[in-house]
Design a protein around this motif. Structure first.
Motif, PDB file in Angstrom:
ATOM      1  N   GLY A 153       0.791  -1.218   0.000  1.00  0.00           N
ATOM      2  CA  GLY A 153       0.000   0.000   0.000  1.00  0.00           C
ATOM      3  C   GLY A 153       0.822   1.266   0.000  1.00  0.00           C
ATOM      4  N   LYS A 154       2.156   1.141   0.156  1.00  0.00           N
ATOM      5  CA  LYS A 154       3.031   2.313   0.139  1.00  0.00           C
ATOM      6  C   LYS A 154       4.163   2.142  -0.858  1.00  0.00           C
ATOM      7  CE  LYS A 154       2.221   3.636   4.974  1.00  0.00           C
ATOM      8  NZ  LYS A 154       2.851   3.927   6.289  1.00  0.00           N
ATOM      9  N   ARG A 155       4.001   1.229  -1.789  1.00  0.00           N
ATOM     10  CA  ARG A 155       5.107   0.898  -2.684  1.00  0.00           C
ATOM     11  C   ARG A 155       5.440   2.025  -3.655  1.00  0.00           C
ATOM     12  NH1 ARG A 155       2.893  -5.172  -3.246  1.00  0.00           N
ATOM     13  NH2 ARG A 155       3.912  -6.003  -1.395  1.00  0.00           N
ATOM     14  N   ASN A 156       4.412   2.712  -4.175  1.00  0.00           N
ATOM     15  CA  ASN A 156       4.698   3.833  -5.071  1.00  0.00           C
ATOM     16  C   ASN A 156       5.453   4.936  -4.336  1.00  0.00           C
ATOM     17  OD1 ASN A 156       3.372   3.262  -7.764  1.00  0.00           O
ATOM     18  ND2 ASN A 156       1.655   2.877  -6.400  1.00  0.00           N
TER      19      ASN A 156
ATOM     20  N   SER B 268       3.612  10.616  -6.104  1.00  0.00           N
ATOM     21  CA  SER B 268       3.641   9.208  -5.718  1.00  0.00           C
ATOM     22  C   SER B 268       2.610   8.907  -4.640  1.00  0.00           C
ATOM     23  CB  SER B 268       5.034   8.827  -5.227  1.00  0.00           C
ATOM     24  OG  SER B 268       5.315   9.428  -3.976  1.00  0.00           O
TER      25      SER B 268
ATOM     26  N   ASP C 273      -0.448   6.139  -5.000  1.00  0.00           N
ATOM     27  CA  ASP C 273      -0.804   5.029  -4.115  1.00  0.00           C
ATOM     28  C   ASP C 273      -2.310   4.953  -3.882  1.00  0.00           C
ATOM     29  OD1 ASP C 273       1.476   3.485  -3.433  1.00  0.00           O
ATOM     30  OD2 ASP C 273       2.232   5.117  -2.189  1.00  0.00           O
ATOM     31  N   LYS C 274      -3.008   6.040  -4.092  1.00  0.00           N
ATOM     32  CA  LYS C 274      -4.462   6.057  -3.898  1.00  0.00           C
ATOM     33  C   LYS C 274      -5.216   6.004  -5.229  1.00  0.00           C
ATOM     34  CE  LYS C 274      -4.149   8.605   0.464  1.00  0.00           C
ATOM     35  NZ  LYS C 274      -4.512   7.426   1.270  1.00  0.00           N
TER      36      LYS C 274
ATOM     37  N   ASN D 297       6.299  -2.428  -9.473  1.00  0.00           N
ATOM     38  CA  ASN D 297       5.114  -3.083  -8.931  1.00  0.00           C
ATOM     39  C   ASN D 297       4.300  -3.841  -9.979  1.00  0.00           C
ATOM     40  OD1 ASN D 297       5.486  -2.167  -6.265  1.00  0.00           O
ATOM     41  ND2 ASN D 297       4.725  -0.157  -6.838  1.00  0.00           N
TER      42      ASN D 297
ATOM     43  N   ASP E  78      -1.832  -2.414  -5.992  1.00  0.00           N
ATOM     44  CA  ASP E  78      -1.089  -1.160  -5.987  1.00  0.00           C
ATOM     45  C   ASP E  78      -1.156  -0.480  -7.349  1.00  0.00           C
ATOM     46  OD1 ASP E  78      -0.345  -1.351  -3.381  1.00  0.00           O
ATOM     47  OD2 ASP E  78       1.617  -2.223  -3.766  1.00  0.00           O
TER      48      ASP E  78
ATOM     49  N   GLY F 102      -4.272   1.219  -7.697  1.00  0.00           N
ATOM     50  CA  GLY F 102      -4.484   2.308  -6.756  1.00  0.00           C
ATOM     51  C   GLY F 102      -5.385   1.923  -5.597  1.00  0.00           C
TER      52      GLY F 102
ATOM     53  N   ALA G 235      -5.638   0.145  -1.845  1.00  0.00           N
ATOM     54  CA  ALA G 235      -4.787  -0.207  -0.724  1.00  0.00           C
ATOM     55  C   ALA G 235      -4.724  -1.715  -0.578  1.00  0.00           C
ATOM     56  CB  ALA G 235      -5.307   0.416   0.564  1.00  0.00           C
TER      57      ALA G 235
END
Length: 485
Positions: free
Chosen positions: A163-166, A342, A346-347, A401, A479, A482, A484
Motif C-alpha cells: 500500500g506504500k510501494r509507489n 507518488s 498510491d491512492k 510493482n 497497488d 491504486g 490499498a
C-alpha cells in the motif's frame, strides 16, 4: 540469461508482518538505494553542469587524443552531444546485463558491484586528458550506473510495506533528480574553484561511505530468496526484518506449502511471455520518452537558456549562472513533485498520474517559448521538472510493482535499459539542433511532442494478465490499480 526456475518448495512458517521492524527495514533500504541513485543522478547530470565550459574550451580543456587543446579550442556541439550519450550507452548495457542475471544472483550483490564500479569510473574520469579517453570512461562508468538503476527499484519493491510501494519507490528514484540538484548546486558553488575534474572526483566518494553501509546494513530480499527455494534464509531474514512470509504465500501460482516441482520463466523470457508482453512493450516506450526528456534537457538546458539570455543582452557569466539555476529548478521540481505525485499514485493508481504528468510536461515546455518574464520562466521549468523527471520516477515505481518477484529485476532492467535508447537520443538531439543553429523554441517544441507520445504509451499499458499469480503479485496488482493492499 536464465529462462526457467526449478525447485521443490516446502512448507514455511506463517510469519506475519512486524510493522515496526518492517518500517525500520524499509527506511534503511530506501536510504541505501536512494543514496545510490542520488550519486547516480549526480554522475549523469554533472556532465551537463560542466558542458558549457568544456564546449568553450580553455586551459583545462580536453584534447582530441592526448593533452589539452592548444589555445583552448572548443569542443564542437555535435561531439559534445555524443560524449553526453556515451554514459547512457553504458547505462543501457549495464541495465540489461543486470536484468539478465539479477533474478538469478540476487539484489544485494548487484547493488554492491554497481556502487564500486561507478565510483571508480568517476574517479578515473577526473584524470582524463583526451576526448577519446574521457568518452570511453563515461561509457564504462555508465555500466555501474545501469546496474544500480535496474536493481534499486526491484529491491525497494520487495521491502516496501504493501500500500506504500509507489511512495517508497518515489523516495528511491527521487535520488536521481536530487542528484541533479546536487550537481547544479555544486556547479554554482564550486565549479570556478575546483573545476570540472574536482566535481567528477566528488562523484567518486560513495565508495568511501555508501559501499560499507550497503555491505553491512542491506539484507537480501526474503521474497527473492523464497523464489529461489532458499526457504531457511528467507525465514531468518523475514524474522529479522519484519517482512511477512506466510504458509500460503504463492510462487508461480502454486502454494509454497505444496511439495511440487515448479518450472517457470524468469528474467527476460518471463517479461516477454504472453502474460506480460504487451505491458512490457509499452512500459519500454514510456521509459524511452521519459528518459529522452530527462537527459536531453539535463544535458542541454544550461546551454539553451544561457544562449537565450545572451541573445537578450545578458553577460556571458550571468547567462551561464542562470542556465545552472534552470537546471537546479528542473531537478528540484522533480524531487518535490515526484514525491507528492507518488502519494497520489498510491491512492489513485500510478497510470492515471503518469498520464497527467506527461501532459503537464508538454504544456510547461510549450510555455517556455512564450517569452515570459524570467520569474514565470523559472516557474515553468520547475513545473516541467515535475512532468519530466518526476514522471520518470513514477514510471520506475509503476514498473517495479507491475512484475512478480521472479521477473521483477528483468522488468525494471528492461524499463531502464530500453529507456536508455531515449536517454542516448536526448543529448544527441540537443547536439544536432545546436549544431544546426536551431532556436531554443524549436527544441522545446520537439521535447513537448515527446512528452505527448509518452502520455499515449501510458494509456496503452494493460494491467497484468489474470491467471497464475503469487500473493505478492496480487498485492502489486492492487497497488497498480491504486487500491490499498
Amino acid at each position: 540469461m536464465e529462462s526457467t526456475t526449478s525447485l521443490r518448495p516446502r512448507s514455511i512458517p506463517d510469519i506475519p508482518a512486524d510493522p515496526t521492524k518492517e518500517a525500520r527495514t524499509a527506511i534503511w533500504v530506501a536510504a541505501i538505494a536512494g543514496l545510490s541513485l542520488l550519486f547516480d543522478g549526480f554522475d549523469l547530470t554533472v556532465y551537463g553542469t560542466v558542458l558549457p565550459g568544456l564546449v568553450k574550451g580553455g586551459s583545462d580543456a580536453l584534447g582530441w587524443w592526448s593533452s589539452g587543446l592548444s589555445g583552448g579550442q572548443p569542443i564542437p556541439p555535435a561531439i559534445a552531444g555524443q560524449i553526453g550519450s556515451y554514459a547512457l550507452v553504458g547505462v543501457m548495457i549495464g541495465s540489461l546485463t543486470a536484468g539478465a542475471i539479477g533474478d538469478r544472483i540476487g539484489r544485494k550483490k548487484l547493488i554492491l558491484v554497481g556502487i564500486a564500479w561507478f565510483s571508480l569510473g568517476m574517479f578515473a574520469s577526473a584524470f582524463a586528458t583526451s576526448i577519446a579517453f574521457f568518452g570511453t570512461l563515461r561509457l564504462l562508468t555508465g555500466l555501474g550506473l545501469g546496474v544500480l538503476l535496474a536493481t534499486a527499484g526491484a529491491t525497494m519493491a520487495e521491502f516496501a510495506p504493501a500500500g506504500k510501494r509507489n511512495f517508497y519507490n518515489a523516495i528511491v528514484y527521487s535520488g536521481i533528480p536530487a542528484g541533479g540538484v546536487l550537481a547544479a548546486l555544486l556547479g554554482l558553488a564550486l565549479l570556478n574553484q575546483i573545476g570540472w575534474r574536482g566535481l567528477f572526483m566528488l562523484g567518486a566518494t560513495p565508495i568511501l561511505f555508501l559501499f560499507p553501509m550497503a555491505l553491512t546494513m542491506l539484507n537480501e530480499s526474503p521474497r527473492w530468496l523464497l523464489s529461489r527455494g532458499r526457504v531457511d534464509e528467507a525465514v531468518a531474514i523475514s524474522r529479522r526484518t519484519g517482512i511477512p512470509l506466510t504458509e500460503h504465500q504463492q510462487f508461480g501460482g502454486v502454494p509454497v506449502a505444496e511439495d511440487l516441482h515448479l518450472e517457470q520463466k524468469t528474467g527476460f523470457a518471463g517479461i516477454f511471455s504472453r502474460r506480460y508482453l504487451v505491458g512490457t512493450v509499452f512500459l519500454g516506450f514510456m521509459s524511452f520518452s521519459g528518459l529522452l526528456l530527462t537527459f536531453g534537457l539535463n544535458t542541454w538546458l544550461p546551454a539553451i537558456m544561457g544562449g537565450h539570455f545572451q541573445e537578450a543582452g545578458m553577460g556571458a557569466d550571468a547567462a551561464k549562472r542562470y542556465g545552472l539555476i534552470f537546471l537546479l529548478l528542473l531537478n528540484g521540481g522533480a524531487v518535490v513533485g515526484g514525491l507528492i505525485a507518488s502519494m497520489v499514485a498510491d491512492k489513485a493508481g500510478p497510470q492515471r498520474v503518469i498520464i497527467t504528468t506527461f501532459t503537464l510536461a508538454a504544456l510547461s515546455l510549450t510555455l517556455m517559448t512564450f517569452g515570459f518574464p524570467i520569474g514565470l520562466l523559472l516557474a515553468s521549468i520547475a513545473v516541467a521538472g515535475v512532468g519530466i523527471l518526476g514522471t520518470q520516477v513514477l514510471i520506475y515505481g509503476f514498473t517495479s510493482n507491475y512484475y512478480a518477484t521472479h521477473v521483477r529485476a528483468a522488468g525494471v532492467a528492461w524499463c531502464s535499459g530500453f529507456g536508455r535508447l531515449g536517454g542516448i537520443l536526448g543529448p544527441l538531439i540537443g547536439g544536432w539542433l545546436a549544431a544546426a543553429g536551431v532556436a531554443g523554441d524549436t527544441a522545446f517544441y520537439v521535447f513537448a511532442g515527446v512528452a505527448l507520445f509518452g502520455a499515449l504509451m501510458t494509456v496503452l499499458v494493460p494491467r497484468p494478465a489474470k491467471g497464475h499469480s503469487d500473493r505478492e503479485q496480487l498485492e502489486a496488482e492492487q497497488d497498480v490499480a491504486g487500491v490499498a493492499a
